[in-house]
Design a protein around this motif. Structure first.
Motif, PDB file in Angstrom:
ATOM      1  N   LEU A 191      50.556  77.313  -1.875  1.00 53.25           N
ATOM      2  CA  LEU A 191      50.512  78.195  -0.710  1.00 53.25           C
ATOM      3  C   LEU A 191      49.712  77.584   0.432  1.00 53.25           C
ATOM      4  N   ASP A 192      48.692  76.815   0.112  1.00 51.67           N
ATOM      5  CA  ASP A 192      47.887  76.168   1.156  1.00 51.67           C
ATOM      6  C   ASP A 192      48.690  75.165   1.961  1.00 51.67           C
ATOM      7  N   LEU A 193      49.728  74.624   1.371  1.00 54.18           N
ATOM      8  CA  LEU A 193      50.560  73.631   2.077  1.00 54.18           C
ATOM      9  C   LEU A 193      51.620  74.281   2.957  1.00 54.18           C
ATOM     10  N   LYS A 194      51.602  75.612   3.069  1.00 49.08           N
ATOM     11  CA  LYS A 194      52.461  76.381   3.978  1.00 49.08           C
ATOM     12  C   LYS A 194      53.946  76.084   3.763  1.00 49.08           C
ATOM     13  N   PRO A 195      54.472  76.503   2.619  1.00 55.97           N
ATOM     14  CA  PRO A 195      55.910  76.312   2.385  1.00 55.97           C
ATOM     15  C   PRO A 195      56.723  77.272   3.247  1.00 55.97           C
ATOM     16  N   CYS A 196      58.045  77.145   3.181  1.00 57.59           N
ATOM     17  CA  CYS A 196      58.907  78.064   3.925  1.00 57.59           C
ATOM     18  C   CYS A 196      58.782  79.471   3.355  1.00 57.59           C
ATOM     19  N   ALA A 197      59.274  80.434   4.108  1.00 57.55           N
ATOM     20  CA  ALA A 197      59.075  81.832   3.733  1.00 57.55           C
ATOM     21  C   ALA A 197      59.656  82.159   2.363  1.00 57.55           C
ATOM     22  N   THR A 198      60.835  81.625   2.068  1.00 61.70           N
ATOM     23  CA  THR A 198      61.467  81.910   0.776  1.00 61.70           C
ATOM     24  C   THR A 198      60.638  81.373  -0.379  1.00 61.70           C
ATOM     25  N   ASP A 199      60.171  80.138  -0.260  1.00 60.39           N
ATOM     26  CA  ASP A 199      59.358  79.538  -1.320  1.00 60.39           C
ATOM     27  C   ASP A 199      58.020  80.245  -1.443  1.00 60.39           C
ATOM     28  N   ALA A 200      57.445  80.638  -0.299  1.00 57.33           N
ATOM     29  CA  ALA A 200      56.156  81.335  -0.344  1.00 57.33           C
ATOM     30  C   ALA A 200      56.280  82.655  -1.096  1.00 57.33           C
TER      31      ALA A 200
END
Length: 779
Positions: free
Chosen positions: A750-759
Motif C-alpha cells: 500500500l505504501d507504494l501507491k498501487p492502482c485503485a483496483t489493486d489497493a
C-alpha cells in the motif's frame, strides 16, 4: 506529324521538370488531335503522376495493349480494386497470358495475390520476379515479410550472375538491331517511352506502403506512329531488364523519372562510383567529416569516366531498398491481469513491455533497467573504409580518424570474398565477354549482388525475429552502407523486437540524424519513446513527422502515441484511425487502434481492428497477441491459448509471448505445461520481470509456497518498488500462518501507491487476514 512530335517533346519536358499539370493538359491536346492507345498510355501516366488514378482508370478501361493493361492494373491497385487489377494483368480469355513489364508485372500480381489472401501464389510470383530480375529487392522484401524467403545467398548468388549474363547478351543483340535497323522516321519523331523505371517495383512498394499517394506508371519501349490510326510497335528489346539502359532510338523523348524515385535512382547510380549525393557521401558527411578530401578525389575520378563507362554502370545500378514494407513490427500490450481474477489487463495499448500497469502499476520500464547494458549496436567507430578507382583498377584505403580499435570493415565485407569472388568474376567474363565495358558491368554486378546478399540475409533474419543474428549480419556492412537511414531503422527495429529500447532509441536517433526526411520506421520509433516515457521527445518527433509529410500514417501513429502516453485514449484512437484512413494496408495502425479500444474496454471493436491487421499481414504477430489478451480478459481461455500460440509460432523468441501463453495454459489447468513455458520465458530474457512474477503466482496457486516465496524474494531484489510483488508475498505468508510477515508486506504494497483496483484487493486481504482458509475460500 510535326505537331505530334512537338507535343510529345513538350510533354516529356514537362514531365522531366515535374510540371505534371502542364503535361496533362498538353497530353489531352495530343489525344484529341492524334487519338491512339499509345497516346492514351501517356495521358494515363500523366494522371498517375499527378495522383489521379481514377482518371487513368477510366481512360484505360477496356484497352488491350500489354502496357495499357499494366497501367490500368496499377490504377486499380491504387484504388483498391484488386479483382479488376488481377483480371487486367491475367485476362481470363487467354489461357497463358504473358504479363506486361516482366518482373514488375509479376511483382504487382504478387502484391495483388498477397492482399487477397492467396499467399502461396503470391510467393510464386515474387520468386518469378526475382528470377527475371535479381536486382528487384522489393520482391525479396515481400518474401521476407511473408516468411517465405530463401537464403539471400540462393537468390543473389551465382545463379543471379548467370541470369544477368543472359540478359546482357539479349540486350546487346537488341541494341545492335535498334542501331542498324531502326525506322528513320521513328528516330526523328522519338518515342513516348516512359521508361521502365517509371513503372518500377519501387513505385509499387511506395504505393502500398505510404497510402498510395505517389505512383509512377508509364509505358515501356513504345514508338509513336506517323499519324492518326497508325499501327504502333515496340522499339525496345523484348526482354530488356527494368534496369537496362534504353536503346538509342528510345531515348530522345523518354520521360524523366518522377520525384518519388529519382533521388533513389540517382543515389543508387552514384553509390556505384562514389559520387556526391550517394548514400556513402551522405553518411560520411554526417559521420566521417575528415574524409572530405578523399571523397573529393572520388568526385574527380567520377568526372573523368567516359560516357560508355557510365552507360555500363547505369545498366546494372538498380533502385535498392529505398522502401520497405512496413513489416510488420508492432507493440505488445504492456499489462496483464492479477491471477486472482485470471484476466489480463491492458494499459494504454502500447506494445511489448516487461511491466504491467495493473499488475505492475508503477513498475519502471525494462529499458530503464537495461541502462547499464554494455551493448551498442550503433556505435561503429574506427572502421576502415575504401573507395575504388575503377579506371585504374586500384583501391584507396583510409582509416577512420576516430582512432578506435574496432574491427575494420571494408568493401570486401559486403561481397563475396577471396577465391569465390574471383571465380564468379571469371565465370561472368567468360560468358559476357572480355570487352572493357562488359568487364566493368560484371564487376559492378558482382559487387551489387554481394551488397544485396548481405542486406537480404540480415533482413530475412529480422523478419524471422532472430534479432541478434540480424544485428550481426548488418554489422558486416561497410560504414557507408551501415550509416544509412534504411539500415539504421532496421537495426532499431531489431533492438525493439528484443525489447532493448535504449539501443533501439540510439539506432533510430542516428537514423534521424543521417536522414531526417525518412518516415519508414518512425512509427516504431514513436513506440520506443512511448515505452521510455520520453513525452517531450515523442511530442517533438510527432511535430517533425507532421511537418515532413502530414499525409503519412507514421506521423499520425506518432501523434496517437503522444496522446496514449497521456492516457487520453479517445484522442489517441482518432489519430490512429486517421493513419488507417491514409493507408488501409498499414497493419500497425490497425493494431494500435485495437489496443486503444481494449484500453477503453470496447472489446468488439478491438477484435475487428486486430482482424483487419491480420488481413493485411497474416504474420503480424502483435495482432494475434491482441486477440489473445481480449479473450483472456473475457475468460475465454481456449481462444486465448489458440491466439497466443499462433503469435508464438511466428515469433518463437519473445519472452512476453511465452509468458502470456503460459498464463493461458495455467488458466486451462494445464499447470505443468504452463510452468515449462514460463521457465522458457525466463531463460529467453532474464531481465523480464513478468514471467518471474507469473511463475510465483502459479506456484502459489499450486500450494508450493516455499518455492513461490523463494522466487518472489529474488524478484523483490530486482523490482524493489513493485507493489504487486509485496502483495503476493503477503498472501504467501498468510498461507504459511505467519501473519506478522503478511501484514508487513501488505502494508509495504500500500505504501507504494498501487492502482485503485489493486489497493482495494490488498485492503480486503488485510481485513481477512485472520479468517481461516476454508471459510475464506467459501466467501
Amino acid at each position: 506529324m510535326a505537331m505530334e512530335a512537338v507535343l510529345v517533346d513538350c510533354i516529356n519536358t514537362s514531365l522531366r521538370l515535374y510540371m505534371y499539370r502542364n503535361a496533362t493538359f498538353l497530353c489531352e491536346r495530343l489525344c484529341a488531335e492524334f487519338p491512339s492507345e499509345i497516346n492514351l498510355q501517356l495521358l494515363a501516366s500523366c494522371y498517375l503522376r499527378n495522383n489521379q488514378a481514377y482518371c487513368a482508370y477510366h481512360i484505360l478501361k477496356g484497352t488491350k495493349m500489354a502496357q495499357s493493361r499494366y497501367l490500368f492494373a496499377l490504377s486499380c491497385f491504387q484504388m483498391d480494386l484488386l479483382r479488376e487489377a488481377e483480371v487486367a494483368l491475367c485476362p481470363r480469355n487467354e489461357p497463358n497470358p504473358e504479363l506486361p513489364n516482366g518482373a514488375a508485372g509479376h511483382y504487382l500480381l504478387g502484391l495483388i495475390y498477397r492482399y487477397t489472401d492467396r499467399r502461396k501464389i503470391a510467393v510464386d510470383h515474387f520468386l518469378k520476379a526475382l528470377e527475371m530480375d535479381p536486382f528487384l529487392w522489393a520482391a525479396y522484401e515481400e518474401l521476407c515479410i511473408l516468411g517465405a524467403a530463401e537464403k539471400a545467398s540462393d537468390i543473389f548468388g551465382e545463379s543471379a550472375v548467370l541470369r544477368l549474363q543472359q540478359k546482357h547478351l539479349s540486350w546487346d543483340m537488341s541494341s545492335k538491331y535498334s542501331e542498324s535497323g531502326a525506322d528513320d522516321h521513328s528516330t526523328l519523331l522519338g518515342t513516348r517511352s516512359l521508361s521502365a523505371n517509371d513503372s518500377s517495383p519501387r513505385h509499387l512498394k511506395q504505393l502500398h506502403d505510404n497510402g498510395h499517394r505517389e505512383i509512377a506508371a508509364h509505358s515501356q519501349g513504345t514508338t509513336v506512329g506517323t499519324g492518326k490510326g497508325t499501327q504502333h510497335s515496340n522499339s525496345g528489346p523484348p526482354n530488356v531488364s527494368l534496369y537496362s539502359t534504353p536503346s538509342p532510338v528510345s531515348t530522345q523523348f523518354s520521360a524523366a523519372p518522377p520525384p518519388l524515385y529519382r533521388n533513389a535512382h540517382a543515389q543508387s547510380n552514384m553509390s556505384m562510383v562514389g559520387g556526391e549525393g550517394s548514400p556513402r557521401s551522405a553518411a560520411n558527411a554526417v559521420n566521417q567529416a575528415p574524409r572530405k578530401k578523399i571523397m573529393d578525389e572520388g568526385k574527380l575520378r567520377k568526372s573523368s569516366r567516359s560516357s560508355s563507362a557510365r552507360a555500363a554502370y547505369s545498366q546494372v545500378s538498380g533502385r535498392l531498398f529505398s522502401d520497405s514494407g512496413l513489416r510488420r513490427s508492432s507493440r505488445l500490450a504492456s499489462d496483464t491481469s492479477s491471477q486472482a481474477s485470471s484476466n489480463a489487463s491492458h494499459v494504454g495499448g502500447n506494445g511489448p513491455s516487461h511491466s504491467s500497469a495493473k499488475l505492475f502499476g508503477s513498475f519502471p520500464s525494462t529499458s530503464k533497467m537495461n541502462s547499464g547494458s554494455g551493448r551498442s549496436g550503433t556505435a561503429r567507430k574506427g572502421h576502415s573504409w575504401s573507395t575504388e578507382n575503377f579506371d585504374e583498377g586500384r583501391r584507396i584505403d583510409a582509416s577512420d580518424d576516430a582512432g578506435s580499435d574496432d574491427m575494420a570493415v571494408s568493401r570486401s565485407a559486403i561481397s563475396v570474398s577471396g577465391d569465390d569472388k574471383t571465380h564468379l568474376r571469371d565465370r561472368t567474363n567468360s560468358v559476357i565477354g572480355v570487352a572493357p565495358n562488359s568487364s566493368r558491368i560484371a564487376s559492378g554486378a558482382l559487387e551489387l549482388l554481394g551488397l544485396l546478399r548481405t542486406l537480404g540475409e540480415a533482413y530475412r533474419l529480422s523478419c524471422m525475429y532472430r534479432g541478434q543474428e540480424a544485428l550481426e549480419a548488418y554489422h558486416k556492412l561497410s560504414q557507408s552502407q551501415y550509416a544509412t537511414g534504411w539500415v539504421l531503422c532496421q537495426v532499431g527495429k531489431a533492438f525493439f523486437e528484443m525489447v532493448d529500447y535504449l539501443e533501439a532509441d540510439r539506432a533510430f536517433s542516428w537514423a534521424r540524424r543521417v536522414s531526417p526526411y525518412t518516415l519508414e520506421g518512425m512509427d516504431i520509433y514513436s513506440t520506443v519513446l512511448y515505452h521510455l516515457e520520453e513525452e517531450m521527445r515523442l511530442s517533438f518527433l510527432a511535430q517533425e513527422l507532421i511537418s515532413t509529410d502530414r499525409l503519412s500514417p507514421q506521423a499520425w501513429c506518432a501523434i496517437g502515441n503522444c496522446f496514449s502516453l497521456q492516457k487520453d485514449h479517445e484522442t489517441a484512437l482518432k489519430n490512429f484511425q486517421r493513419a488507417v484512413h491514409l493507408n488501409p494496408r498499414f497493419p500497425y495502425a490497425h493494431t494500435l487502434c485495437g489496443h486503444e479500444y481494449v484500453a477503453l474496454e470496447d472489446f468488439d471493436n478491438g477484435i475487428k481492428c486486430f482482424q483487419s491487421a491480420l488481413r493485411s499481414d497474416s504474420r503480424h504477430y502483435n495482432a494475434w497477441y491482441g486477440l489473445g489478451t481480449i479473450y483472456l480478459r473475457q475468460e475465454k481461455f481456449g481462444f486465448a491459448e489458440h491466439h497466443f500460440r499462433r503469435a508464438f509460432q511466428i515469433n518463437s523468441r519473445s519472452s512476453v509471448l511465452m509468458c502470456y501463453l503460459g498464463m493461458a495454459l495455467h488458466s486451462l489447468k494445464r499447470h505443468e505445461e504452463a510452468l515449462e513455458m514460463i521457465d522458457n520465458a525466463i531463460l529467453a530474457d532474464k531481465k523480464n520481470p513478468l514471467p518471474m512474477f507469473q511463475k510465483a503466482n502459479i506456484l502459489f496457486s499450486l500450494g508450493r509456497f516455499d518455492e513461490a516465496l523463494k522466487d518472489l524474494e529474488q524478484l523483490k531484489e530486482f523490482a524493489p518498488r513493485e507493489s504487486s510483488v509485496y502483495a503476493l508475498m503477503g498472501k504467501v505468508y498468510k498461507r504459511l500462518n505467519r501473519p506478522e510477515k503478511a501484514i508487513f508486506h501488505f502494508g509495504s504494497a500500500l505504501d507504494l501507491k498501487p492502482c485503485a483496483t489493486d489497493a482495494a484487493a490488498i485492503k480486503s486481504a488485510i481485513e481477512k487476514l485472520h479468517v481461516p482458509e476454508e471459510i475464506e475460500d467459501n466467501l
